[in-house]
Design a protein around this motif. Structure first.
Motif, PDB file in Angstrom:
ATOM      1  N   LEU A  11       0.822  -1.216   0.000  1.00 34.95           N
ATOM      2  CA  LEU A  11       0.000   0.000   0.000  1.00 34.95           C
ATOM      3  C   LEU A  11       0.853   1.260   0.000  1.00 34.95           C
ATOM      4  O   LEU A  11       0.533   2.239  -0.697  1.00 34.95           O
ATOM      5  N   LEU A  12       1.931   1.238   0.749  1.00 35.81           N
ATOM      6  CA  LEU A  12       2.839   2.382   0.772  1.00 35.81           C
ATOM      7  C   LEU A  12       3.465   2.600  -0.602  1.00 35.81           C
ATOM      8  O   LEU A  12       3.497   3.737  -1.116  1.00 35.81           O
ATOM      9  N   ALA A  13       3.938   1.521  -1.227  1.00 40.35           N
ATOM     10  CA  ALA A  13       4.529   1.632  -2.561  1.00 40.35           C
ATOM     11  C   ALA A  13       3.482   2.079  -3.581  1.00 40.35           C
ATOM     12  O   ALA A  13       3.788   2.864  -4.487  1.00 40.35           O
ATOM     13  N   ASP A  14       2.247   1.608  -3.427  1.00 39.51           N
ATOM     14  CA  ASP A  14       1.175   1.979  -4.342  1.00 39.51           C
ATOM     15  C   ASP A  14       0.901   3.482  -4.271  1.00 39.51           C
ATOM     16  O   ASP A  14       0.741   4.146  -5.305  1.00 39.51           O
ATOM     17  N   PHE A  15       0.854   4.036  -3.072  1.00 41.54           N
ATOM     18  CA  PHE A  15       0.614   5.474  -2.939  1.00 41.54           C
ATOM     19  C   PHE A  15       1.805   6.298  -3.409  1.00 41.54           C
ATOM     20  O   PHE A  15       1.631   7.371  -3.998  1.00 41.54           O
ATOM     21  N   ILE A  16       3.015   5.805  -3.183  1.00 43.41           N
ATOM     22  CA  ILE A  16       4.200   6.530  -3.675  1.00 43.41           C
ATOM     23  C   ILE A  16       4.178   6.598  -5.196  1.00 43.41           C
ATOM     24  O   ILE A  16       4.407   7.656  -5.798  1.00 43.41           O
ATOM     25  N   VAL A  17       3.882   5.453  -5.848  1.00 47.71           N
ATOM     26  CA  VAL A  17       3.810   5.439  -7.312  1.00 47.71           C
ATOM     27  C   VAL A  17       2.650   6.303  -7.800  1.00 47.71           C
ATOM     28  O   VAL A  17       2.771   7.023  -8.798  1.00 47.71           O
ATOM     29  N   LEU A  18       1.525   6.264  -7.083  1.00 45.37           N
ATOM     30  CA  LEU A  18       0.372   7.077  -7.472  1.00 45.37           C
ATOM     31  C   LEU A  18       0.717   8.562  -7.445  1.00 45.37           C
ATOM     32  O   LEU A  18       0.434   9.294  -8.402  1.00 45.37           O
ATOM     33  N   LEU A  21       3.561   9.321 -10.271  1.00 46.62           N
ATOM     34  CA  LEU A  21       3.001   9.366 -11.622  1.00 46.62           C
ATOM     35  C   LEU A  21       1.924  10.434 -11.746  1.00 46.62           C
ATOM     36  O   LEU A  21       1.755  11.031 -12.814  1.00 46.62           O
ATOM     37  N   GLY A  22       1.194  10.687 -10.660  1.00 41.65           N
ATOM     38  CA  GLY A  22       0.184  11.741 -10.679  1.00 41.65           C
ATOM     39  C   GLY A  22       0.794  13.116 -10.897  1.00 41.65           C
ATOM     40  O   GLY A  22       0.209  13.970 -11.560  1.00 41.65           O
ATOM     41  N   ALA A  23       1.986  13.334 -10.338  1.00 41.18           N
ATOM     42  CA  ALA A  23       2.674  14.610 -10.542  1.00 41.18           C
ATOM     43  C   ALA A  23       3.131  14.753 -11.987  1.00 41.18           C
ATOM     44  O   ALA A  23       3.141  15.858 -12.541  1.00 41.18           O
TER      45      ALA A  23
END
Length: 167
Positions: A11-18, A21-23
């Motif tokens: 979950l932590l890695a998922d939010f970091i990637v989100l 990539l969102g930026a």
């Protein structure tokens, strides 16, 4: 405990990637991706849960355990849940669950569920199917004097030692 730790790391890695990539993609495109993947995941859960239930009922009607259908349906529902979760890694993992070979991988990880894992009656019938209930009914003794109590049956007796049953 290790599973919970791995889930937290995912979950932590998922939010970091989100957020990374969102930026790069921009807020509007990221929100559009999250909304579309969540809608697709919800549609997948609704459709596959109904289809899995229908296929499982058909197998039960034939007196078989629907383990393969339930495992395939669980894979699709897991894919839908992962697609509904906000994040690119969870979406990627959800899409991997939709690939045709993912069911074989699930059968390898859960061999007991894939092989039926439950108790069977023999001759291909399941203990829970309609064939089992008719087989038990047909093998019951015809005369009440031949009837023997099954384990766990209660036989009431009065103080004189006679059966409490007045038949």
């Amino acid at each position: 405990m290790p599973l919970l730790f791995l889930l937290a790391l995912f979950l932590l890695a998922d939010f970091i990637v989100l957020f990374t990539l969102g930026a790069k993609l921009g807020l509007l495109l990221t929100l559009l991706w999250i909304a579309l993947s969540a809608a697709f995941g919800l549609h997948l859960i609704r459709r596959e849960s109904l289809l899995t239930l229908q296929r499982a009922r058909e197998r039960l009607a034939l007196g078989e355990l629907p383990s393969d259908e339930l495992l395939a349906g669980a894979t699709f529902v897991l894919a839908g849940v992962l697609l509904m979760a906000p994040g690119f890694l969870s979406d990627l993992l959800g899409l991997v669950c939709l690939l045709p070979g993912s069911g074989q991988l699930a059968r390898r990880w859960f061999p007991r569920a894939a092989s039926g894992g439950g108790r069977t009656q023999g001759q291909g019938g399941s203990e829970w199917g309609p064939a089992a209930s008719t087989a038990h009914r047909d093998s019951a003794p015809r005369d009440e004097s031949e009837a023997r109590p099954l384990e766990g049956d209660f036989i009431g007796r009065d103080s004189s030692g006679h059966d409490g049953d007045s038949r």
